[in-house]
Motif scaffolding. Structure first.
Motif, PDB file in Angstrom:
ATOM      1  N   ILE A   1       0.834  -1.179   0.000  1.00 29.24           N
ATOM      2  CA  ILE A   1       0.000   0.000   0.000  1.00 29.24           C
ATOM      3  C   ILE A   1       0.880   1.243   0.000  1.00 29.24           C
ATOM      4  CG2 ILE A   1      -1.843   1.219   1.185  1.00 29.24           C
ATOM      5  CD1 ILE A   1      -2.536  -1.566   0.053  1.00 29.24           C
ATOM      6  N   LEU A   2       0.669   2.107  -0.983  1.00 30.72           N
ATOM      7  CA  LEU A   2       1.416   3.351  -1.045  1.00 30.72           C
ATOM      8  C   LEU A   2       0.988   4.273   0.091  1.00 30.72           C
ATOM      9  CD1 LEU A   2       1.180   3.968  -4.888  1.00 30.72           C
ATOM     10  CD2 LEU A   2       3.113   3.013  -3.640  1.00 30.72           C
ATOM     11  N   ASN A   3       1.943   4.972   0.655  1.00 30.17           N
ATOM     12  CA  ASN A   3       1.645   5.913   1.726  1.00 30.17           C
ATOM     13  C   ASN A   3       1.288   7.261   1.104  1.00 30.17           C
ATOM     14  OD1 ASN A   3       1.490   7.583   3.926  1.00 30.17           O
ATOM     15  ND2 ASN A   3       3.477   6.997   4.780  1.00 30.17           N
ATOM     16  N   PRO A   4       0.040   7.714   1.252  1.00 32.27           N
ATOM     17  CA  PRO A   4      -0.363   8.978   0.622  1.00 32.27           C
ATOM     18  C   PRO A   4       0.407  10.181   1.128  1.00 32.27           C
ATOM     19  CG  PRO A   4      -2.061   8.185   2.133  1.00 32.27           C
ATOM     20  CD  PRO A   4      -1.074   7.073   1.983  1.00 32.27           C
ATOM     21  N   GLN A   5       1.025  10.072   2.307  1.00 32.15           N
ATOM     22  CA  GLN A   5       1.785  11.194   2.850  1.00 32.15           C
ATOM     23  C   GLN A   5       3.057  11.471   2.046  1.00 32.15           C
ATOM     24  OE1 GLN A   5       0.343  12.966   5.216  1.00 32.15           O
ATOM     25  NE2 GLN A   5      -1.333  11.473   5.142  1.00 32.15           N
ATOM     26  N   ASP A   6       3.477  10.511   1.247  1.00 33.00           N
ATOM     27  CA  ASP A   6       4.713  10.661   0.476  1.00 33.00           C
ATOM     28  C   ASP A   6       4.506  11.385  -0.845  1.00 33.00           C
ATOM     29  OD1 ASP A   6       6.032   9.232   2.446  1.00 33.00           O
ATOM     30  OD2 ASP A   6       5.813   7.307   1.401  1.00 33.00           O
ATOM     31  N   PHE A   7       3.238  11.632  -1.217  1.00 31.16           N
ATOM     32  CA  PHE A   7       2.951  12.133  -2.553  1.00 31.16           C
ATOM     33  C   PHE A   7       2.064  13.374  -2.514  1.00 31.16           C
ATOM     34  CE2 PHE A   7       3.551   7.531  -2.715  1.00 31.16           C
ATOM     35  CZ  PHE A   7       4.551   7.418  -3.663  1.00 31.16           C
ATOM     36  N   VAL A   8       2.090  14.109  -3.615  1.00 33.17           N
ATOM     37  CA  VAL A   8       1.185  15.245  -3.773  1.00 33.17           C
ATOM     38  C   VAL A   8      -0.245  14.722  -3.717  1.00 33.17           C
ATOM     39  CG1 VAL A   8       0.447  17.105  -5.312  1.00 33.17           C
ATOM     40  CG2 VAL A   8       2.868  16.485  -5.180  1.00 33.17           C
ATOM     41  N   LYS A   9      -1.084  15.347  -2.923  1.00 31.14           N
ATOM     42  CA  LYS A   9      -2.417  14.819  -2.683  1.00 31.14           C
ATOM     43  C   LYS A   9      -3.275  14.845  -3.948  1.00 31.14           C
ATOM     44  CE  LYS A   9      -2.739  15.917   2.251  1.00 31.14           C
ATOM     45  NZ  LYS A   9      -3.492  16.652   3.294  1.00 31.14           N
ATOM     46  N   GLN A  10      -3.847  13.696  -4.259  1.00 35.70           N
ATOM     47  CA  GLN A  10      -4.900  13.544  -5.254  1.00 35.70           C
ATOM     48  C   GLN A  10      -4.526  14.070  -6.641  1.00 35.70           C
ATOM     49  OE1 GLN A  10      -7.685  14.680  -1.685  1.00 35.70           O
ATOM     50  NE2 GLN A  10      -8.941  14.595  -3.531  1.00 35.70           N
ATOM     51  N   VAL A  11      -3.236  13.901  -6.990  1.00 37.59           N
ATOM     52  CA  VAL A  11      -2.758  14.198  -8.343  1.00 37.59           C
ATOM     53  C   VAL A  11      -1.979  12.984  -8.825  1.00 37.59           C
ATOM     54  CG1 VAL A  11      -1.385  15.706  -9.815  1.00 37.59           C
ATOM     55  CG2 VAL A  11      -2.590  16.661  -7.839  1.00 37.59           C
ATOM     56  N   THR A  12      -2.279  12.516 -10.030  1.00 39.66           N
ATOM     57  CA  THR A  12      -1.585  11.352 -10.576  1.00 39.66           C
ATOM     58  C   THR A  12      -0.951  11.687 -11.926  1.00 39.66           C
ATOM     59  OG1 THR A  12      -3.573  10.539 -11.710  1.00 39.66           O
ATOM     60  CG2 THR A  12      -3.193   9.759  -9.465  1.00 39.66           C
ATOM     61  N   ILE A  13      -0.010  10.847 -12.305  1.00 39.59           N
ATOM     62  CA  ILE A  13       0.581  10.860 -13.644  1.00 39.59           C
ATOM     63  C   ILE A  13       0.020   9.655 -14.394  1.00 39.59           C
ATOM     64  CG2 ILE A  13       2.683  10.561 -14.990  1.00 39.59           C
ATOM     65  CD1 ILE A  13       2.700  13.221 -13.672  1.00 39.59           C
ATOM     66  N   ASP A  14      -0.611   9.885 -15.527  1.00 41.34           N
ATOM     67  CA  ASP A  14      -1.035   8.798 -16.410  1.00 41.34           C
ATOM     68  C   ASP A  14      -0.225   8.891 -17.690  1.00 41.34           C
ATOM     69  OD1 ASP A  14      -2.950   7.370 -14.937  1.00 41.34           O
ATOM     70  OD2 ASP A  14      -4.467   8.879 -15.312  1.00 41.34           O
ATOM     71  N   CYS A  15       0.587   7.872 -17.931  1.00 38.40           N
ATOM     72  CA  CYS A  15       1.521   7.928 -19.056  1.00 38.40           C
ATOM     73  C   CYS A  15       1.228   6.819 -20.055  1.00 38.40           C
ATOM     74  CB  CYS A  15       2.955   7.805 -18.551  1.00 38.40           C
ATOM     75  SG  CYS A  15       4.165   8.233 -19.810  1.00 38.40           S
ATOM     76  N   VAL A  16       0.893   7.213 -21.271  1.00 39.55           N
ATOM     77  CA  VAL A  16       0.649   6.267 -22.362  1.00 39.55           C
ATOM     78  C   VAL A  16       1.984   6.040 -23.070  1.00 39.55           C
ATOM     79  CG1 VAL A  16      -0.618   5.816 -24.480  1.00 39.55           C
ATOM     80  CG2 VAL A  16      -1.716   7.084 -22.609  1.00 39.55           C
ATOM     81  N   ILE A  17       2.512   4.832 -22.946  1.00 43.77           N
ATOM     82  CA  ILE A  17       3.837   4.513 -23.487  1.00 43.77           C
ATOM     83  C   ILE A  17       3.666   3.790 -24.819  1.00 43.77           C
ATOM     84  CG2 ILE A  17       6.009   3.315 -23.079  1.00 43.77           C
ATOM     85  CD1 ILE A  17       5.522   3.578 -20.103  1.00 43.77           C
ATOM     86  N   PHE A  18       4.128   4.432 -25.897  1.00 46.02           N
ATOM     87  CA  PHE A  18       4.019   3.867 -27.241  1.00 46.02           C
ATOM     88  C   PHE A  18       5.345   3.252 -27.672  1.00 46.02           C
ATOM     89  CE2 PHE A  18       0.744   7.308 -27.617  1.00 46.02           C
ATOM     90  CZ  PHE A  18      -0.339   6.496 -27.907  1.00 46.02           C
TER      91      PHE A  18
END
Length: 241
Positions: A5-22
Motif C-alpha cells: 500500500i502506497l503511503n499517501p503522505q509521500d505524494f502530492v495529494k490527489q494528483v496522478t501521472i497517467d503515461c501512455v507509453i508507445f
C-alpha cells in the motif's frame, strides 16, 4: 506478488501521472498496458504519483523508467483530466468486492484512492527493443498491445489512451516525434513504415522521402549493406541539436 500500500503522505495529494507509453514493433504501433496486481479484469495505462519533492516532468520520467528501465526518453504532456466523475469509486468498490477486502483496516488502506484525483496525461515514445520491463508493486504483469487491440481499461483510461493517440497524430508532422520510436540508426524504409502504420495509409516512396528530407532533422550516415551494394539503403540518425 504481495500487495504493497502506497503511503499517501509521500505524494502530492490527489494528483496522478497517467503515461501512455508507445512503441513500434513488427509493423504495429503498440502501447504498454498494466494488469493491476489484484484479482479481477483490471487493466490500466501506466500510472504513478508525484513525490512531494519532485517536479511533474521528473515524476513522469520516473514512472516510465520504473516500468521500462529507460531514462531520458521522449515525453509529451498532452492533457489534464479532471472530471468530477471518473468512475474511481465504482472501480475501487469492484476491486474491494472481488478481492474480499472486508476488514476495516484493509478498506481504509484504499480509501484515499476513492477520492477525486486530477490526472496529468503524458505520452512517451521509445525504442521497444531497448525496453527491459520491470514490475512495480502496482503491476501483476506488463504487456505490449496493438493500439487497436487494447483490453477494456479501468475508469477513464480508454479515454486517456484515445486522447494520447490523437495528440501523437497531431504532433508527428510538427514535432518530428515519430523518429523517437526508431533505434538510433534507421533507414528511410523504417521511417516510412512508422508513418504508414501510425496514419494507416500508404505513401509513394520518392515523395515520402523528399518530404522527410525537407524537414532537415536527419543526418545521413553510411549505407546498410545487406546484399547487393547498389541496393544498399543509407542509414540515418536524428541530428544533434
Amino acid at each position: 506478488m504481495e500487495k504493497t500500500i502506497l503511503n499517501p503522505q509521500d505524494f502530492v495529494k490527489q494528483v496522478t501521472i497517467d503515461c501512455v507509453i508507445f512503441g513500434f514493433e513488427n509493423g504495429q504501433l503498440k502501447v504498454l498496458i498494466s494488469k493491476i496486481n489484484f484479482k479481477g479484469p483490471f487493466h490500466a495505462i501506466i500510472t504513478g504519483f508525484i513525490k512531494n519533492n519532485e517536479d511533474v516532468e521528473k515524476a513522469a520520467d520516473r514512472v516510465v523508467f520504473e516500468r521500462t528501465g529507460l531514462k531520458g526518453i521522449y515525453l509529451e504532456q498532452f492533457k489534464v483530466f479532471g472530471k468530477v466523475d471518473r468512475q474511481r469509486r465504482e472501480f475501487i468498490d469492484e476491486l474491494i468486492q472481488i478481492n474480499n477486502l472486508e476488514s476495516t483496516a484493509e478498506i481504509n488502506d484504499y480509501e484515499w484512492f476513492t477520492k477525486r484525483h486530477i490526472s496529468i496525461g503524458f505520452y512517451a515514445l521509445l525504442d521497444i527493443n531497448k525496453v527491459n520491463l520491470e514490475l512495480t508493486e502496482i503491476d501483476e504483469s506488463l504487456t505490449w498491445y496493438n493500439i487497436h487491440e487494447v483490453p477494456s481499461l479501468i475508469m477513464d483510461n480508454n479515454e486517456i489512451l484515445t486522447e494520447a493517440h490523437k495528440s501523437l497524430l497531431d504532433d508527428i508532422n510538427n514535432k518530428f516525434t515519430a523518429f523517437n520510436l526508431l533505434p538510433e540508426k534507421f533507414t528511410m524504409r523504417d521511417v516510412q513504415d512508422i508513418y504508414e502504420t501510425i496514419f494507416e495509409r500508404e505513401y509513394v516512396r520518392p515523395n515520402f522521402q523528399k518530404k522527410i528530407l525537407q524537414m532537415d532533422v536527419l543526418e545521413r550516415l553510411e549505407k546498410k549493406f545487406t546484399g547487393a551494394a547498389n541496393k544498399a539503403p543509407y542509414l540515418y540518425k536524428i541530428k544533434n541539436t
